[in-house]
Design a protein around this motif. Structure first.
Motif, PDB file in Angstrom:
ATOM      1  N   ARG A 213     105.037 -23.071 -50.622  1.00 22.37           N
ATOM      2  CA  ARG A 213     104.692 -23.300 -52.039  1.00 22.37           C
ATOM      3  C   ARG A 213     104.336 -21.984 -52.717  1.00 22.37           C
ATOM      4  NH1 ARG A 213     103.878 -28.301 -53.209  1.00 22.37           N
ATOM      5  NH2 ARG A 213     104.201 -29.749 -51.523  1.00 22.37           N
ATOM      6  N   ARG A 229      96.165 -22.622 -55.765  1.00 23.54           N
ATOM      7  CA  ARG A 229      96.253 -23.574 -56.874  1.00 23.54           C
ATOM      8  C   ARG A 229      96.238 -22.723 -58.138  1.00 23.54           C
ATOM      9  NH1 ARG A 229      90.790 -24.672 -59.346  1.00 23.54           N
ATOM     10  NH2 ARG A 229      89.543 -23.011 -58.472  1.00 23.54           N
ATOM     11  N   ARG A 232      92.213 -20.997 -63.426  1.00 23.47           N
ATOM     12  CA  ARG A 232      91.954 -21.348 -64.828  1.00 23.47           C
ATOM     13  C   ARG A 232      92.494 -20.263 -65.769  1.00 23.47           C
ATOM     14  NH1 ARG A 232      85.872 -23.159 -63.208  1.00 23.47           N
ATOM     15  NH2 ARG A 232      86.551 -24.841 -61.834  1.00 23.47           N
ATOM     16  N   SER A 416     129.232 -37.872 -69.382  1.00 24.50           N
ATOM     17  CA  SER A 416     130.083 -38.735 -68.559  1.00 24.50           C
ATOM     18  C   SER A 416     129.531 -40.164 -68.605  1.00 24.50           C
ATOM     19  CB  SER A 416     130.080 -38.255 -67.108  1.00 24.50           C
ATOM     20  OG  SER A 416     130.119 -36.873 -67.085  1.00 24.50           O
ATOM     21  N   GLY A 417     130.082 -40.928 -69.478  1.00 26.08           N
ATOM     22  CA  GLY A 417     129.677 -42.331 -69.575  1.00 26.08           C
ATOM     23  C   GLY A 417     128.387 -42.557 -70.337  1.00 26.08           C
ATOM     24  N   VAL A 418     127.743 -41.507 -70.772  1.00 24.25           N
ATOM     25  CA  VAL A 418     126.501 -41.657 -71.541  1.00 24.25           C
ATOM     26  C   VAL A 418     126.527 -40.688 -72.719  1.00 24.25           C
ATOM     27  CG1 VAL A 418     125.044 -42.418 -69.629  1.00 24.25           C
ATOM     28  CG2 VAL A 418     125.306 -39.983 -70.087  1.00 24.25           C
ATOM     29  N   GLU A 419     125.575 -40.890 -73.590  1.00 23.30           N
ATOM     30  CA  GLU A 419     125.483 -40.018 -74.759  1.00 23.30           C
ATOM     31  C   GLU A 419     124.109 -39.359 -74.746  1.00 23.30           C
ATOM     32  OE1 GLU A 419     125.583 -41.807 -78.783  1.00 23.30           O
ATOM     33  OE2 GLU A 419     127.664 -41.130 -78.716  1.00 23.30           O
ATOM     34  N   HIS A 420     124.054 -38.044 -74.716  1.00 22.80           N
ATOM     35  CA  HIS A 420     122.756 -37.358 -74.717  1.00 22.80           C
ATOM     36  C   HIS A 420     122.311 -37.118 -76.144  1.00 22.80           C
ATOM     37  CE1 HIS A 420     122.729 -36.870 -70.448  1.00 22.80           C
ATOM     38  NE2 HIS A 420     123.956 -36.392 -70.484  1.00 22.80           N
ATOM     39  N   ARG A 421     121.025 -37.242 -76.354  1.00 28.21           N
ATOM     40  CA  ARG A 421     120.472 -37.045 -77.697  1.00 28.21           C
ATOM     41  C   ARG A 421     119.717 -35.728 -77.700  1.00 28.21           C
ATOM     42  NH1 ARG A 421     119.796 -41.961 -80.374  1.00 28.21           N
ATOM     43  NH2 ARG A 421     117.730 -41.423 -81.133  1.00 28.21           N
ATOM     44  N   ARG A 430     114.816 -30.461 -77.471  1.00 29.15           N
ATOM     45  CA  ARG A 430     114.690 -31.552 -76.501  1.00 29.15           C
ATOM     46  C   ARG A 430     116.054 -32.173 -76.254  1.00 29.15           C
ATOM     47  NH1 ARG A 430     110.079 -35.125 -79.057  1.00 29.15           N
ATOM     48  NH2 ARG A 430     111.261 -36.782 -78.077  1.00 29.15           N
ATOM     49  N   THR A 432     118.027 -35.418 -73.662  1.00 33.50           N
ATOM     50  CA  THR A 432     117.767 -36.536 -72.738  1.00 33.50           C
ATOM     51  C   THR A 432     118.462 -36.353 -71.396  1.00 33.50           C
ATOM     52  OG1 THR A 432     119.611 -37.709 -73.768  1.00 33.50           O
ATOM     53  CG2 THR A 432     117.400 -38.238 -74.562  1.00 33.50           C
ATOM     54  N   PRO A 434     119.104 -35.011 -67.486  1.00 34.81           N
ATOM     55  CA  PRO A 434     118.186 -34.789 -66.357  1.00 34.81           C
ATOM     56  C   PRO A 434     117.800 -33.322 -66.194  1.00 34.81           C
ATOM     57  CG  PRO A 434     120.052 -36.144 -65.676  1.00 34.81           C
ATOM     58  CD  PRO A 434     120.349 -35.678 -67.063  1.00 34.81           C
ATOM     59  N   ALA A 437     115.067 -32.627 -68.446  1.00 42.28           N
ATOM     60  CA  ALA A 437     113.866 -33.333 -67.992  1.00 42.28           C
ATOM     61  C   ALA A 437     113.207 -32.574 -66.847  1.00 42.28           C
ATOM     62  CB  ALA A 437     114.239 -34.736 -67.537  1.00 42.28           C
ATOM     63  N   LYS A 438     114.000 -31.944 -66.031  1.00 43.81           N
ATOM     64  CA  LYS A 438     113.457 -31.240 -64.874  1.00 43.81           C
ATOM     65  C   LYS A 438     112.829 -29.910 -65.260  1.00 43.81           C
ATOM     66  CE  LYS A 438     114.538 -30.145 -60.150  1.00 43.81           C
ATOM     67  NZ  LYS A 438     115.471 -30.371 -59.057  1.00 43.81           N
ATOM     68  N   ARG A 440     112.406 -28.571 -68.587  1.00 41.86           N
ATOM     69  CA  ARG A 440     111.717 -28.525 -69.893  1.00 41.86           C
ATOM     70  C   ARG A 440     111.893 -27.176 -70.601  1.00 41.86           C
ATOM     71  NH1 ARG A 440     111.130 -33.741 -70.318  1.00 41.86           N
ATOM     72  NH2 ARG A 440     109.708 -33.431 -72.058  1.00 41.86           N
TER      73      ARG A 440
ATOM     74  N   ALA B 494     112.004 -39.663 -67.890  1.00 42.87           N
ATOM     75  CA  ALA B 494     112.989 -38.739 -67.308  1.00 42.87           C
ATOM     76  C   ALA B 494     112.271 -37.619 -66.552  1.00 42.87           C
ATOM     77  CB  ALA B 494     113.865 -38.161 -68.406  1.00 42.87           C
ATOM     78  N   ALA B 495     111.193 -37.088 -67.139  1.00 43.84           N
ATOM     79  CA  ALA B 495     110.441 -36.021 -66.465  1.00 43.84           C
ATOM     80  C   ALA B 495     109.817 -36.550 -65.179  1.00 43.84           C
ATOM     81  CB  ALA B 495     109.376 -35.473 -67.398  1.00 43.84           C
ATOM     82  N   GLU B 498     112.411 -36.630 -62.503  1.00 46.40           N
ATOM     83  CA  GLU B 498     112.918 -35.338 -62.041  1.00 46.40           C
ATOM     84  C   GLU B 498     111.858 -34.505 -61.336  1.00 46.40           C
ATOM     85  OE1 GLU B 498     116.001 -34.809 -62.021  1.00 46.40           O
ATOM     86  OE2 GLU B 498     116.533 -36.481 -63.318  1.00 46.40           O
ATOM     87  N   THR B 499     110.617 -34.636 -61.735  1.00 47.65           N
ATOM     88  CA  THR B 499     109.558 -33.811 -61.131  1.00 47.65           C
ATOM     89  C   THR B 499     108.411 -34.720 -60.661  1.00 47.65           C
ATOM     90  OG1 THR B 499     108.596 -33.483 -63.329  1.00 47.65           O
ATOM     91  CG2 THR B 499     110.059 -31.763 -62.523  1.00 47.65           C
ATOM     92  N   PRO B 531     121.406 -42.277 -70.592  1.00 46.59           N
ATOM     93  CA  PRO B 531     121.303 -41.211 -69.578  1.00 46.59           C
ATOM     94  C   PRO B 531     120.176 -41.454 -68.583  1.00 46.59           C
ATOM     95  CG  PRO B 531     121.539 -40.275 -71.784  1.00 46.59           C
ATOM     96  CD  PRO B 531     121.347 -41.749 -71.959  1.00 46.59           C
ATOM     97  N   LYS B 534     121.203 -44.235 -66.205  1.00 42.11           N
ATOM     98  CA  LYS B 534     122.203 -43.738 -65.247  1.00 42.11           C
ATOM     99  C   LYS B 534     121.526 -42.912 -64.156  1.00 42.11           C
ATOM    100  CE  LYS B 534     126.239 -40.704 -65.084  1.00 42.11           C
ATOM    101  NZ  LYS B 534     127.005 -39.718 -65.830  1.00 42.11           N
ATOM    102  N   ARG B 535     120.610 -42.051 -64.589  1.00 45.49           N
ATOM    103  CA  ARG B 535     119.921 -41.188 -63.630  1.00 45.49           C
ATOM    104  C   ARG B 535     119.052 -42.013 -62.671  1.00 45.49           C
ATOM    105  NH1 ARG B 535     120.445 -36.819 -60.794  1.00 45.49           N
ATOM    106  NH2 ARG B 535     118.507 -35.660 -60.506  1.00 45.49           N
ATOM    107  N   ARG B 820      97.891 -31.672 -47.673  1.00 48.47           N
ATOM    108  CA  ARG B 820      97.317 -30.800 -48.700  1.00 48.47           C
ATOM    109  C   ARG B 820      96.734 -31.603 -49.860  1.00 48.47           C
ATOM    110  NH1 ARG B 820      98.603 -25.733 -51.301  1.00 48.47           N
ATOM    111  NH2 ARG B 820      98.639 -26.093 -53.516  1.00 48.47           N
ATOM    112  N   LEU B 855      94.105 -23.089 -49.859  1.00 52.82           N
ATOM    113  CA  LEU B 855      93.577 -24.036 -50.844  1.00 52.82           C
ATOM    114  C   LEU B 855      92.098 -24.309 -50.567  1.00 52.82           C
ATOM    115  CD1 LEU B 855      94.161 -25.849 -53.257  1.00 52.82           C
ATOM    116  CD2 LEU B 855      94.915 -27.627 -51.688  1.00 52.82           C
ATOM    117  N   ASP B 858      90.147 -21.535 -51.953  1.00 53.30           N
ATOM    118  CA  ASP B 858      90.004 -21.689 -53.412  1.00 53.30           C
ATOM    119  C   ASP B 858      88.920 -22.705 -53.742  1.00 53.30           C
ATOM    120  OD1 ASP B 858      92.145 -20.005 -53.633  1.00 53.30           O
ATOM    121  OD2 ASP B 858      93.608 -21.577 -54.023  1.00 53.30           O
TER     122      ASP B 858
END
Lengths: 468, 1009
Positions: A213, A229, A232, A416-421, A430, A432, A434, A437-438, A440, B494-495, B498-499, B531, B534-535, B820, B855, B858
């Motif tokens: 990580r 982690r 702050r 592909s088969g969908v419409e993204h906005r 922004r 829609t 994936p 979404a992953k 950002r 969606a977020a 994905e995460t 979308p 589908k996902r 963890r 960790l 910390d």
């Protein structure tokens, strides 16, 4: 050119070598490409030969390392890529990108590190393989070592050198990393500045086993420690800690060590300050992510349409400055506003024509000696975005981008088969899909957002630009 | 003719007639060969796979046609064709060479080049080249090619000697001797080519019998006079100078020593050994030092040259190397008196090493040989002074002072001051800030006790225990905004998909929104959410996320409810609907149960508030929000989902309960009564829903018993009606050389054999060790994070599970990354450190996995700053573990040192903790005591705070003899002072942290002035 790599011919006027000469030795770096076929930049003496040799070896370690092997990249492809050297008005800079394209390193030899004559300025490749590294390992401080970047024709004729040619497929991922690293470095902010001895202790205390990580480098007393982690405030995120180990053999030379971070992208950098030399290491946000995939240059590339008229003027006004003053550059370019000159520099960086110096906090002139005319075309996201526009798959919403500066632009993009906005607003973009979404937006815009930007920005014909 | 020949070739391949194929393609003209190429390639493509034939039922043998198929290729294909097929397609080396010899194509040199370029199968390629060389098809060994050189390492044994069995062949030296004339140039190149992977001398010798190692082989040839011994000695040094990777460089050092250079031979090469001290390879530096040591012992070392070149060895990481270099410097100074000053100068950089004993050795040399007035020495020493260990600072300062007439200027060896001296804290100002804060928060932050001590001039820092309802938990900045629009819902879902690891809170928001907005289905929902839909299906089809609503993963549940929303139908995985509901046994199954209920409502088109949706990050629900939700349910005359209701009560935050209770007066039914009870309402009739009332009891008295609920529902076990109480014990089992240790927690009351499928808190206490480790359920870190939100006030129970899990894998026997998550909850600044949390923290600090121990470090740093941890809490947990043998002191020493160096406050608490953790007798502690005792010594000396705790003194006194630990113990016992100055600074720093915390709570509560 294959789909994955661009064939590049390294054609040196002889092999680089460390040769004995008049009671001392000469580090002769053969050059290939740039403004001339075999440019001659510098000849002079290294003031601290052992230290310089160690810095160059560390650079080579980065260039030859693959902390991650992307599935599509053959392991042996990039082992043969050579570093690039730039001689500008203040320094000689050696740069390289790791085989996995996730790390970038640069050695800056400043005035005090060298004593000699600069013949010309520019950027070129230098022949610098494992044999050179082995030769450099033998350099000692008591040795008198001269450095020659390029040689004059007479010298070469006398030496009877034979031309060294290597045709190397440079992976697109690697080339893009070289271009995009400037955009990434520009976003980095200084966070820590510690004494060399503290940095050495910190580097030595890094976990010996690869960490799964990311960790954060935070201040502890007068030194540094790793936090596991997000702190702050005041931490530098580092993923793939093992990549920092390349600094271990050279960190003892550092007077001060500075760490830079970018909370938004997760990229980071470490700069070793040796007073008259610097070693800069920029790392991608994850060990498996290349600097090429960060997408930070995409918007600059997409924005080129807006400032296309300025680019040739700004480019022509560059004078191999070690640190470019955008205002002065703008003046030289015929009265270009400093802000526009800055934007133009960002666009030129995406083409490998300028680099970013973290210590100086500014651009430096460097023209990567590769055929980068294809880089824009090789940006798969930008390419895909243009195709979406060309194929008529993007439909702007009712405002059509004409609702005033503050009105959001909306669009639908057929997938592909969908419409993204897609929505482009003052608070950012922004989508829609994936991918968005992953990430950002922290890895640049997705192809749907780019396509909408292209269409809303008036580049609706989807024609690809040719040439700078 | 050519057609017939091709047909014949095909028949021979089908018949697996190797000799026939060779005969068929031998002696042909080039056109005849080319005519056969298509048939040969086709046959190879047909049979190239390693097929096995079933010769009789259950008996398989390799298809020999696979061996026959490539035979003809080198005889008939062009080089371009061979490239396309891959050079791996070539048959065995002897066959290839034989057929090439017969054909004599013009591209032999190119083939050789390409064979040696190829990786992976290089030894096989090497063997082909060897055969070509032996057959005279190439004139001489291609020694300029690194592939040829590196390939020799394995290729010689496998191809030259390969046909013979190992028992029939001689030692490597004997075999090499037979071919030495041909191979000698390549042998010398072995010292120039590093190789890699399998193809290196180091890798070969590691797995070879002694007489078949290259070390023995080459050394024996040198002994027999067949190879130039002197050149071999030099070549090995040449190789070491090339700084190959450590593993491969090591071979050359070992080989050099195997040649056993004489003293004269070493003396001749002394400058080269000295140069190797600057090698970047640690083992090479160590090798060079040993060689120089041998010279020194033989009185053949040039002291001046050594002193001039030793610097690189003094910056080595390995302390053994630096200590050896310092010892050699001392030896030089002894034998060459004129070099005393130079030796002292050379030794000074040793002060920068991390290890205190190395610094001490360097200081000893300085004291003995150095001149503090020497500017060159002074410059180095002054630069190092502030980084020198506390236990040496006085000595160093004294030495510097002696040379500078007591006035050594700024930084001249003065003890290092902390970077952020807490002494700068203004006590008066802190008091003034305290005065403006609400009393209950001041008390909860543990301020009065600390102020009393400061006023009384006493030293000591005690933690502020703020369990239960004492402090607010609802940070306004951590509010989770409910999703109100469909587009936002699509974004957040969606977020979350994905995460998932970062989306436990978002998963809750999605469930909440879907539950509330079930009826809001815009006409274009299918298009807008297309979308996402589908996902979601893509992820479910991957199987790695498991089935929705079964407690497998967060991803599966979110994907499941998304599909239920868009399709108004159950999601299908592998064309099947989710399996039927089974009684939940784990937290994840319980959450899955709740997701299933939401999905059912979505399919039915029924909207309802999700009672258990957190209003704040970390799983908390603001009490007024819960009351509003239950009221809305009442108004809609809907029954609450039992899982949802029980979970909702368990998530109640302690904040604003009084106001919520007042507005809950009219809530109806058993749920309404339970809500009022949970909020602290009057004790009244306890209803029949055990899970609901037990959750109400946990919300009402998180860490205590509830006799009222217990009277009706006492069967749910720990953290049902009664709070869990733990008795930890470390168990051990021997298995051969190994002893396995684990933590067993006896709980009171005892866990029931079968848990209530609606009661989350008791699920944290499963009966049986394996069950207990599986309590959170789920398949991933994301699942653990989601499950951990079930009971935000129940951190002791969560920590207890974590302690069991960490103790079971303290040495990282398995990759249990999810463990963890247990530690992560202690990061929160208001997470109380009860006994189980402290135990988890102490175990984390001793964990081998850097992520876990890092960790934990910390957390310890933050908890000390926040006033959650003190020496007593941490020390007690450590003291429990010390005699069990489950922890290593060295790991604690490392992590605790990290904590201690943050500030004087941290150093104070850690010294306290170590003193409390030490048993009366050293025999009751792990054997690796030295590191921890050394840390205690540094802390005590740095703070000028003598060890006063009798148990700790007894422990230190029980360490006798000359061991490192015993020496450190004596120095520790000798530490003097009451630590007043540092202690007061630490207390003021603690006070500052507590005032800041109380101010934060006041801001949250709206009490800030």
């Amino acid at each position: 050119m294959s789909g994955l790599a661009v064939e590049h011919l390294y054609r040196y006027d002889g092999p680089s070598a460390l040769v004995d000469r008049d009671g001392g030795s000469l580090l002769r770096l053969a050059t290939s490409g740039g403004s001339e076929e075999h440019p001659r930049f510098f000849a002079g003496r290294l003031r601290q030969p052992r230290r310089t040799a160690e810095l160059l070896r560390a650079l080579l370690r980065v260039v030859q390392s693959r902390w991650h092997i992307p599935p599509a990249m053959l392991a042996r492809i990039i082992a043969q890529a050579d570093p690039v050297v730039t001689c500008d008005d203040a320094s000689i800079r050696f740069e390289g990108v790791s085989g996995c394209a996730g790390a970038y390193a640069r050695v800056d030899l400043l005035d005090g590190a060298l004593d000699g004559e600069t013949f010309s300025r520019g950027t070129t490749n230098v022949d610098f393989g494992p044999a050179m590294a082995a030769a450099l390992a033998k350099v000692r401080d008591r040795d008198e070592v001269d450095l020659a970047v390029g040689a004059d024709a007479v010298e070469l004729a006398r030496g009877g050198e034979t031309v060294v040619e290597r045709k190397v497929p440079l992976p697109v991922r690697w080339l893009k990393s070289f271009c995009e690293v400037a955009a990434i470095a520009r976003r980095l902010e200084p966070v820590h500045d510690v004494a060399g001895i503290e940095a050495r202790r910190w580097i030595r205390a890094l976990p010996k086993t690869p960490a799964k990580r990311p960790a954060w480098v935070v201040a502890a007393g007068r030194g540094l420690r790793l936090a596991h982690r997000e702190p702050r405030g005041g931490g530098v995120r580092v993923a793939g800690l093992s990549r920092l180990r390349v600094l271990e053999p050279i960190v003892h030379h550092a007077r001060r060590v500075r760490l830079y971070g970018d909370p938004a992208t997760g990229a980071c950098a470490v700069v070793l300050d040796l007073q008259d030399a610097r070693f800069e290491l920029v790392l991608s946000p994850e060990v498996w992510r290349g600097l090429s995939g960060e997408g930070q240059a995409l918007e600059a590339l997409a924005r080129r349409e807006a400032i296309a008229g300025l680019l040739p003027k700004v480019h022509a006004a560059l004078r191999w400055e070690g640190m470019i003053d955008p205002a002065e550059l703008g003046r030289r370019a015929g009265g270009v506003d400093a802000g526009d000159a800055g934007d133009a520099l960002a666009a030129l960086a995406a083409r490998g024509l300028v680099g970013w110096d973290l210590t100086g906090g500014g651009w430096f002139h460097r023209e990567l000696p590769f055929d980068l005319s294809l880089v824009e075309k090789l940006q798969p996201r930008l390419k895909a975005a243009r195709k979406l526009v060309t194929d008529g798959k993007v439909t702007l919403g009712e405002s059509g981008g004409a609702g005033g500066d503050d009105a959001p632009v909306t669009a639908t993009v057929a997938g592909s088969g969908v419409e993204h906005r897609v929505r482009l607003g003052a608070d950012g973009a922004r989508c829609t899909c994936p991918w968005f979404a992953k990430h950002r937006g922290d890895r640049g815009p997705c192809k749907h957002v780019l396509a909408t930007q292209l269409l809303a920005g008036g580049d609706g014909d989807g024609e690809e630009e040719t040439g700078a | 003719m050519s057609e017939a020949s091709s047909k014949r070739l095909t028949e021979l391949v089908e018949a697996a007639d190797v000799d026939g194929i060779v005969a068929h393609v031998t002696g042909l003209s080039e056109p005849e060969r080319r005519a056969l190429a298509p048939a040969a390639i086709a046959a190879w493509k047909k049979h190239r796979r390693h097929d096995w034939i079933e010769v009789k039922k259950g008996t398989f043998k390799r298809d020999e046609r696979e061996l026959a198929a490539p035979i003809a290729l080198p005889a008939v294909c062009t080089l371009a064709e061979l490239r396309r097929l891959g050079l791996d397609a070539l048959p065995g080396p002897d066959t290839t060479a034989k057929l090439i010899a017969d054909r004599r194509p013009p591209w032999v040199a190119e083939l050789v080049e390409e064979l040696l370029e190829g990786g992976g199968r290089r030894w096989g390629a090497w063997a082909i080249v060897w055969e070509l060389l032996s057959g005279g098809l190439i004139d001489e060994p291609p020694i300029q090619h690194d592939g040829w050189v590196a390939g020799l390492v394995y290729g010689f044994g496998r191809s030259v000697c390969g046909p013979r069995l190992a028992r029939d062949r001689g030692a490597l030296a004997d075999e090499l001797a037979e071919h030495l004339e041909l191979l000698e140039p390549t042998i010398w190149r072995l010292f120039e080519v590093e190789g890699g992977g399998e193809e290196s001398l180091a890798a070969h010798d590691k797995y070879s019998a002694k007489d078949w190692t290259w070390i023995e082989g080459l050394a024996t040839l040198a002994e027999r006079g067949r190879l130039d011994r002197s050149r071999l000695i030099d070549a090995s040094l040449d190789a070491l100078e090339r700084d190959f990777a450590a593993f491969r460089a090591g071979w050359f050092g070992r080989f050099h020593e195997r040649l056993a250079p004489t003293l004269d031979e070493r003396a001749e090469r002394a400058p080269r050994y000295i140069d190797l001290l600057a090698s970047g390879v640690k083992t090479t530096v160590s090798f060079a030092l040993k060689a120089l040591e041998a010279l020194a012992k033989g009185k053949r070392l040039d002291g001046a040259a050594f002193v001039a070149g030793v610097f690189p060895a003094l910056r080595a990481e390995a302390k053994g190397t630096v200590k050896k270099a310092l010892a050699m410097l001392a030896r030089v100074a002894k034998t060459e008196k004129t070099l005393k000053l130079e030796v002292a100068r050379a030794a000074a950089p040793g002060l920068s090493h991390e290890a205190v004993d190395v610094q001490e050795n360097a200081l000893e040399l300085l004291e003995k040989l150095g001149d503090p007035a020497d500017p060159e020495t002074a410059e180095v020493v002054d630069e190092m002074a502030e980084h020198v260990a506390a236990s040496l600072r006085k000595r160093l300062a004294a030495w510097r002072g002696s040379g500078a007439g007591g006035d050594h200027g700024a930084g001249g060896g003065a003890p290092a001051e902390p970077a952020d001296p807490a002494g700068a804290v203004d006590a008066g100002h802190l008091r003034a800030r305290t005065a403006s804060l609400p009393e209950d928060l001041v008390a909860a932050a543990g301020i009065p006790a600390l102020l009393d001590r400061l006023d009384a001039g006493e030293l000591g820092i005690e933690r502020a225990p703020f369990a239960g309802h004492a402090v607010p938990r609802l940070d306004p900045d951590a509010t989770l905004a409910p999703i109100t629009e469909v587009d936002e819902l699509i974004d957040v879902a969606a977020a979350a998909l994905e995460t998932p690891e970062e989306s436990a809170d978002d998963a809750e928001r999605v469930l909440d929104a879907l539950s509330r907005l079930a009826r809001e289905r815009p006409d274009d929902l299918g298009k807008r959410a297309g979308p996402l839909r589908k996902r979601a299906q893509q992820l479910l089809d991957r199987h790695q996320f498991g089935e929705p609503f079964r407690g497998h993963t967060l991803t599966a549940d979110v994907a499941g409810v998304v599909i239920a929303w868009v399709d108004r139908a159950w999601p299908r995985v592998a064309k099947k609907e989710p399996s039927k509901q089974t009684a939940a046994r784990t937290l994840m199954e319980l959450l899955g149960q709740r997701s299933r209920a939401v999905a059912a409502r979505l399919i039915a088109g029924e909207a309802a508030p999700l009672l258990s949706a957190p209003t704040h990050r970390g799983g908390f629900i603001a009490a007024p929000s819960l009351v509003e939700r239950v009221a809305a349910l009442d108004a809609a005359k809907r029954e609450a989902d039992p899982t949802d209701a029980a979970l909702a009560l368990l998530r109640l935050a302690p904040d604003r309960r009084e106001a919520a209770l007042a507005s809950a007066a009219k809530l109806a039914g058993e749920l309404g009564r339970a809500v009022r009870y949970a909020l602290g309402g009057r004790r009244g009739k306890i209803g029949p829903l055990a899970a609901l009332w037990c959750s109400a009891a946990r919300a009402r008295v998180p860490g205590g018993d509830d006799p009222t609920v217990s009277a009706t529902h006492d069967g749910l076990g720990p953290d049902g009606a009664r709070a869990a109480r733990y008795t930890p014990a470390i168990r051990a089992r021997k298995s051969g050389r190994y002893t396995f240790r684990w933590l067993e927690l006896a709980r009171e009351p005892s866990p029931p054999a079968k848990s209530d499928p609606f009661a989350a808190a008791p699920m944290l206490h499963r009966a049986g060790f394996e069950d207990e480790r599986d309590a959170p359920g789920g398949w991933s870190i994301a699942s653990y994070r989601w499950a951990s939100l079930a009971w935000p006030l129940g951190r002791e129970a969560w920590a207890a599970l974590g302690a069991v899990a960490l103790a079971h894998n303290l040495d990282w026997g398995g990759a249990e990354w999810e463990n963890r998550v247990y530690l992560e909850h202690l990061v929160a600044p208001d997470a109380d450190l009860g006994p189980m949390a402290a135990l988890l923290l102490a175990l984390g600090l001793a964990a081998k996995e850097p992520g876990e121990s890092g960790l934990a470090t910390d957390i310890a740093i933050a908890a000390i700053e926040d006033g959650r941890a003190d020496g007593e809490t941490l020390g007690a947990a450590m003291a429990f573990l010390v005699p069990t043998g489950i922890v290593l002191f060295a790991r604690w020493a490392k992590t605790l040192a990290e904590v201690a160096r943050v500030s004087p406050l941290h150093a104070w608490v850690i010294q306290d903790a170590i003193e409390r953790a030490l048993p009366d007798d050293a025999k009751e502690s792990p054997r690796d005591r030295a590191a921890l005792v050394e840390l205690l010594r540094e802390l005590a000396i740095d703070a000028e705070r003598a060890i006063t705790r009798p148990g700790a003194r007894a422990f230190l006194e029980s360490l006798r003899g000359s061991s490192k630990a015993a020496r450190a113990a004596r120095a520790t016992l000798a530490a003097e002072g009451d630590g007043a100055e540092r202690g007061r600074a630490a207390m003021l720093a603690a006070l500052q942290g507590r005032v800041e915390r109380a101010e934060r709570w006041a801001r949250w509560r709206g009490d800030a002035g």
